[in-house]
Design an enzyme around this catalytic site. Structure first.
Site, PDB file in Angstrom:
ATOM      1  N   GLY A  32       0.823  -1.202   0.000  1.00 39.53           N
ATOM      2  CA  GLY A  32       0.000   0.000   0.000  1.00 39.53           C
ATOM      3  C   GLY A  32       0.854   1.248   0.000  1.00 39.53           C
ATOM      4  O   GLY A  32       2.042   1.201  -0.352  1.00 39.53           O
ATOM      5  N   ASP A  56      -8.471  -1.152   1.279  1.00 40.42           N
ATOM      6  CA  ASP A  56      -9.029   0.205   1.452  1.00 40.42           C
ATOM      7  C   ASP A  56      -9.282   0.906   0.118  1.00 40.42           C
ATOM      8  O   ASP A  56     -10.010   1.888   0.071  1.00 40.42           O
ATOM      9  CB  ASP A  56      -8.067   1.072   2.273  1.00 40.42           C
ATOM     10  CG  ASP A  56      -7.758   0.471   3.632  1.00 40.42           C
ATOM     11  OD1 ASP A  56      -8.571  -0.332   4.112  1.00 40.42           O
ATOM     12  OD2 ASP A  56      -6.705   0.806   4.206  1.00 40.42           O
TER      13      ASP A  56
HETATM   14  O1  F6P Z   1      -5.009  -0.782   5.385  1.00 38.44           O
HETATM   15  C1  F6P Z   1      -5.699  -1.976   5.550  1.00 38.44           C
HETATM   16  C2  F6P Z   1      -6.300  -2.045   6.943  1.00 38.44           C
HETATM   17  O2  F6P Z   1      -7.022  -3.259   7.059  1.00 38.44           O
HETATM   18  C3  F6P Z   1      -7.168  -0.856   7.318  1.00 38.44           C
HETATM   19  O3  F6P Z   1      -8.449  -0.898   6.744  1.00 38.44           O
HETATM   20  C4  F6P Z   1      -7.145  -0.951   8.817  1.00 38.44           C
HETATM   21  O4  F6P Z   1      -7.368   0.311   9.416  1.00 38.44           O
HETATM   22  C5  F6P Z   1      -5.740  -1.416   9.097  1.00 38.44           C
HETATM   23  O5  F6P Z   1      -5.276  -2.055   7.918  1.00 38.44           O
HETATM   24  C6  F6P Z   1      -5.661  -2.378  10.243  1.00 38.44           C
HETATM   25  O6  F6P Z   1      -4.333  -2.731  10.427  1.00 38.44           O
HETATM   26  P1  F6P Z   1      -3.859  -3.831  11.446  1.00 38.44           P
HETATM   27  O7  F6P Z   1      -4.069  -5.162  10.802  1.00 38.44           O
HETATM   28  O8  F6P Z   1      -2.431  -3.547  11.666  1.00 38.44           O
HETATM   29  O9  F6P Z   1      -4.686  -3.696  12.686  1.00 38.44           O
END
Ligand code: F6P
Length: 352
Positions: free
Chosen positions: A108, A133
């Site tokens: 990303g 996202d």
């Molecule tokens: O960027 C992808 C995502 O799933 C977001 O939608 C979310 O806020 C974040 O990553 C969550 O990250 P983690 O898995 O580190 O909690």
């Protein structure tokens, strides 16, 4: 040519489809040997790699997750394992030791920012956009998004039947970080009555009024809220801060905040569900498998053309590429004049 490949940041459905497409494409015309780097940039720091042959990537097209593993805190320019020190020179030296001519980074905006810094240090890089996202600039659709939207849509359908039985206000919180693409598309697909996005601050009074209006008709109210949404004059709901992460903010819990805001103003019971990582797991949809395959073969074509330091894109249905510097660390938010917002308004959806 010898090409390294890694998956960085949070995982999403379709990563394996890209790994498969890049590897098979490069092996098929004997243009490169492929080296898999484990756990994103951490593999370059901790020197963990393995060769990828045809059989290693067979049978993984529809498998969720990533066979290489990933990591969302392993930034070689500020490595958490060394107190935030810059270990990029050692990581770069390791790529030279491996004899890598180029690196494919599937990630990303955070991973593209790291990729861009390596590119500036002389490592040829090709980026492939991934994120549920769907928030990378200059790219209409990233793989993983369609699968996440399908999962959220399914969840809304389930909340609808139980909410209808009890006559409740059912709130579903989606992921999406600082953008509302998942909530918007899934909200429309799942027939939500209210869709709340980070791009539009919501009025508690307006949402409560919509719930009361539906109560008068003895119906449930289905609300789809993005984790980054916030009330007018309020802040986003932060679940926790993760020290040493490129983006230390972990969002989550706004559904519960909204539940507490609404309950005093409506008669029906208000319930909140936070869908969480279910949205990132499982098998990619056919659309995501196809998109990921096209992104992978496009990345391989860029490697052959030595079209480096650029990220694969899909714009207006056409595959292309954009300079890493133009996407690194930046988000694509839902524009307020987006046609889907207009459609939602026209069919009576409350946008807060
Ligand atoms: O960027 C992808 C995502 O799933 C977001 O939608 C979310 O806020 C974040 O990553 C969550 O990250 P983690 O898995 O580190 O909690």
């Amino acid at each position: 040519m010898k090409v390294g490949i890694l998956t960085g940041g949070g995982d999403c459905p379709g990563l394996n489809s890209v790994i498969r497409a890049v590897t098979k494409s490069l092996i098929a015309d004997a243009s490169a040997d492929v080296i898999g780097i484990e756990q994103g940039f951490l593999g370059l720091i901790e020197r963990r790699v393995r060769p990828l042959h045809w059989d290693d990537v067979s049978g993984i097209l529809g498998r969720g997750g990533t066979i290489l593993g990933t990591h969302n805190r392993a930034d070689p320019f500020a490595y958490f394992g060394a107190g935030g020190a810059d270990v990029s020179a050692a990581a770069l030296a390791y790529t030279a030791e491996l004899g890598l001519d180029a690196l494919v980074v599937i990630g990303g905006d955070g991973s593209m920012a790291i990729a861009d810094r390596f590119a500036r240090l002389g490592l040829p890089v090709v980026g492939v956009p991934k994120t549920i996202d769907n928030d990378l600039l200059h790219n209409d659709r990233s793989f993983g998004f369609d699968t996440a939207v399908a999962t959220v849509t399914d969840a809304l359908g389930r909340l609808e039947t139980t909410g209808q039985s009890h006559g409740r206000v059912m709130i579903l919180e989606t992921m999406g970080r600082y953008t509302g693409w998942i909530a918007l598309e899934a909200g429309v697909a799942g027939a939500a009555d209210v869709i709340l996005l980070p791009e539009i601050a919501y009025s508690v009074a307006a949402v409560a009024e919509r719930c009361r209006e539906r109560e008068r008709r003895r119906r449930l109210t289905l609300i789809c809220i993005a984790e980054g949404a916030a009330p007018t004059g309020g802040a986003m709901t932060v679940a926790e801060q993760v020290a040493g992460a490129p983006d230390p903010v972990r969002l989550g819990g706004v559904a519960h905040v909204l539940r507490a805001q609404l309950q005093p103003h409506v008669s029906n019971e208000v319930r909140a569900t936070v869908l969480g990582h279910v949205q990132r797991g499982g098998a990619p949809t056919p659309y995501d498998r196809v998109l990921a395959t096209q992104f992978g073969t496009q990345a391989a074509a860029m490697l052959r053309r030595r079209e480096f330091n650029r990220m694969v894109t899909l714009q207006g249905g056409v595959l292309g590429s954009v300079a890493l510097a133009d996407v690194a660390g930046r988000n694509r938010r839902v524009p307020l004049d987006h046609p889907l917002l207009a459609s939602a308004r026209q069919i009576g959806v409350c946008l807060g």
